[in-house]
Structures are given as C-alpha cells and as structure tokens.
Design an enzyme around this catalytic site. Structure first.
Site, mmCIF file in Angstrom:
data_model
loop_
_atom_site.group_PDB
_atom_site.id
_atom_site.type_symbol
_atom_site.label_atom_id
_atom_site.label_comp_id
_atom_site.label_asym_id
_atom_site.label_seq_id
_atom_site.Cartn_x
_atom_site.Cartn_y
_atom_site.Cartn_z
ATOM 1 N N SER A 5 -5.454 11.028 2.510
ATOM 2 C CA SER A 5 -5.973 9.746 2.986
ATOM 3 C C SER A 5 -5.118 9.138 4.087
ATOM 4 O O SER A 5 -5.540 8.179 4.741
ATOM 5 C CB SER A 5 -6.080 8.752 1.820
ATOM 6 O OG SER A 5 -4.851 8.643 1.130
ATOM 7 N N HIS A 28 0.230 3.766 1.923
ATOM 8 C CA HIS A 28 0.063 4.414 3.223
ATOM 9 C C HIS A 28 0.938 3.793 4.315
ATOM 10 O O HIS A 28 1.511 2.729 4.157
ATOM 11 C CB HIS A 28 -1.407 4.345 3.649
ATOM 12 C CG HIS A 28 -2.328 5.054 2.711
ATOM 13 N ND1 HIS A 28 -2.928 4.408 1.652
ATOM 14 C CD2 HIS A 28 -2.735 6.340 2.667
ATOM 15 C CE1 HIS A 28 -3.685 5.275 0.991
ATOM 16 N NE2 HIS A 28 -3.584 6.447 1.582
ATOM 17 N N ASP A 48 0.842 -1.194 0.000
ATOM 18 C CA ASP A 48 0.000 0.000 0.000
ATOM 19 C C ASP A 48 0.879 1.247 0.000
ATOM 20 O O ASP A 48 2.046 1.199 0.401
ATOM 21 C CB ASP A 48 -0.903 -0.012 1.243
ATOM 22 C CG ASP A 48 -2.139 0.846 1.081
ATOM 23 O OD1 ASP A 48 -3.232 0.276 0.904
ATOM 24 O OD2 ASP A 48 -2.011 2.079 1.125
#
Length: 365
Positions: free
Chosen positions: A293, A208, A206
């Site tokens: 995000s 993140h 990912d």
C-alpha cells in the site's frame, strides 16, 4: 462489553505513570458498570431476551450480549471512546496493535515485536527475493529493491519504546545481503534520518510515508536505476502541489475517541509529453513497480509513489502494487500476470517495508 472490560482492566504498561493512576482502569470500569446498570434497566430494547436460542448451550447469552448489550446500549460507544482518550493521555497507551509516542506520534506494534522464528523468516524471504531476481532475468529484466526502513527506526526519538536489539541492525544487514546478491538496494534509511529535521517523512498517525518521504525515496531509487545503465523510454511529468488536507491515519483506530490527525500536502503528477498510452501504446513501459500500500493506487493514497518515481526516472511506470497483501503476494501475482507477458519490463522496482522481512514466507506449489 466483554472486549471493553478486558481492554480497560489490562495492566498499564507505562511505569512512569503515578501509582494512583494504576487504579484508574478498575475504577473507571466499576463506574461504567454502575451507571450502565441503571441505564440498562431504563432501556427497553436491552431488556428484550432473544427468542429461539438455546439457554443451556449459552447461545442465548452470546446472542443477547452481541445484539442487545453491544449493539443497543446507548452509552457503550461513548464509554469506549472516553476510555480510549483517557488511556492515551494518562498512560500514553493505545489498544493492542499500536504504541503512543510523543507529540501525537503513533507507531504500529509490529515494528517492536520479535519471535524465535525471525531469523528463519528473514533468510527465507531473502532466498525468495533472489529467486525473483533469477526469474526476472529470464526476460532480461533487472530487479531493484526499495527497502523502506521502519517508522520506529527513523523516529526512535519520538517514543520511549526501543527497537528490539535482535532487529537493531536488520535494515542495513538486509541491504548488505541484497547488494551482495547483485540486487540494487539503495539506502533509504540515511536520507530519511537526515531529512526528518526539515520535514516529516512518515505520517504521524499512519503506518505509511508522507508525500515528501515518497518523493525522497523515488529520487534515491531513480539514482540506483540510472546506475544500471539501462536506456529507458523518455517521458516528462509535471508535479503539482495540491491543497493541504487533514487526514486521520490508519493507526488512530487503536485509540478510540482520538482526535489525532495529520496535515498532508499531496502531490499530483501529470505526463506532459506526447507519449503515453500505457500498455496499448506503440511504446511499452520499461519500468514496473510492485509492492504494498506504500505504492498501490488506492482512494486513500496521498503519497503517490508511482508518480514520484516516474517523474524522478523520466520514464513511465506500470504500477502492479496491491493494498493489504504485503510485498510477497503482489510479486507472485505479477510474475504470472498477463501484464508481465504482454509488457516485459527492463526494470522491476520491488517496494518492501522492513517490517515485512520477519513475516512468515510460505512457498506456493
């Protein structure tokens, strides 16, 4: 099928792959076409020509490819997934948009890309951050920037790709410029690099950070806020470890057929004192979080940076971060929002991922 053919026949970017393997993409495509030709003839729905479409202009062919070949050929998805898996394993490559690293690590291509306009955009974004500082000061608020280092920078040892030379010093140079402008910007790169030997601070599959990375960043940001000497309304939180869960990250979509996942142990944060009430309580919220995000409250958010920050600060946090808009748009929205008017902040924490520093800044009128 056109998209699949283009992706399959692209030149392999991994020079370490044996020469024989460089013939594999073409051989694979020819094999799929040969088998597909037979299956196509045997598939009734594929043989149906679209009615009422112009043949001369090509409208009929485009419709046939989209609605019959792409949508109805039974072996299309299997072929795409099979090639995606082979491409990742044999060549160490993903589709355009991601890079395959070692031991299941995936990286966004954005962190390796450069353009002639980079320096101009970096200067423009720095100037806008300074404008935001000045605008917030009208309310008596102070700005703290949570500058998130690139995953490719922190985990450079997990891939053969190199961070481009022209951005090698970007993180620390931007920190220096922001601090010089009087904007507190705690160093997150150094503690991330130190912590990664103990725990992952970014998710493998990912873009993140992990809950551990978010918690570490929250602690460093809270230190920077306390150094400003602002008396924040007190709040206490209980942090609780949630059951571990398997999660396929946002970068796996660039590896069709991938089985790569992350095992994530989320944290939950619950306020335990008698305060609270948010914007409708007697006591306002002194800290506002704006960002991407990495901070936004979404169904896919397992890192809960807002809760970690509130716990580290010992004060409630108003979350104004937004998903899918980058860092600039959420800040613009916040500056003109009723939340800012009704609940003027003492501290605004602006979370900005490093990779967005080179994204074009467009001034609104």
């Amino acid at each position: 099928m056109t998209e699949f053919a283009q992706d399959t026949l692209k030149k392999a970017d991994n020079p370490a792959a044996p020469d024989l393997l460089h013939w594999l993409p073409g051989a694979f495509l020819l094999g799929v076409v040969a088998v597909g030709a037979v299956l196509t003839v045997l598939t009734p729905t594929v043989r149906q020509w679209p009615q009422g479409k112009d043949v001369v202009t090509g409208e009929a062919m485009v419709t046939y490819e989209k609605e019959n070949l792409d949508a109805k050929v039974p072996w299309r998805d299997a072929s795409v997934n099979l090639w995606g898996g082979l491409n990742a394993r044999l060549f160490g490559e993903a589709r355009d948009g991601a890079l395959v690293g070692r031991d299941g690590w995936l990286f966004t291509s954005e962190e390796y890309q450069t353009a002639p306009s980079d320096q101009r955009e970096i200067r423009a974004n720095l100037a806008y951050i300074e404008q935001v500082r000045d605008e917030l000061q009208k309310d008596g608020a102070q700005l703290v920037v949570a500058l998130i280092p690139a995953k490719a920078r922190v985990y450079a040892d997990q891939t053969n790709a190199k961070v481009p030379a022209q951005t090698a010093g970007l993180y620390q140079s931007m920190r220096f410029d922001l601090e010089k402008a009087g904007i507190r910007t705690p160093d997150l790169l150094t503690p991330f690099e130190k912590a990664k030997s103990r725990t992952d601070v970014f998710l493998k599959t990912d873009t993140h950070w992990t809950p551990a990375g978010a918690t570490l960043a929250a602690a460093k940001v809270a230190e920077a806020v306390r150094d400003l000497g602002v008396d924040l309304p007190a709040a206490t939180y209980a942090a609780q470890t949630q059951p571990a869960a398997t999660r396929a990250g946002d970068l796996t979509r660039y590896v069709p057929g991938s089985t790569l996942t992350d095992t994530v142990t989320p944290m939950s944060y619950t306020r335990t004192d008698e305060g609270g009430g948010g914007l409708f309580g007697d006591e306002g919220i002194a800290v506002t979080l704006v960002g991407t995000s990495y901070s936004a409250e979404t169904k896919d958010n397992v890192w809960h940076f807002d809760g970690a920050l509130a716990t580290a600060l010992g004060s409630e946090v108003l979350n104004m971060a937004r998903e899918g808009k980058g860092p600039i748009v959420p800040m613009r929205e916040y500056l003109t929002s009723p939340e800012r008017k009704d609940n003027p902040a003492q501290i605004v924490v602006w979370e900005i991922p490093e990779r967005f520093l080179r994204v074009e800044y467009k001034e609104t009128k």
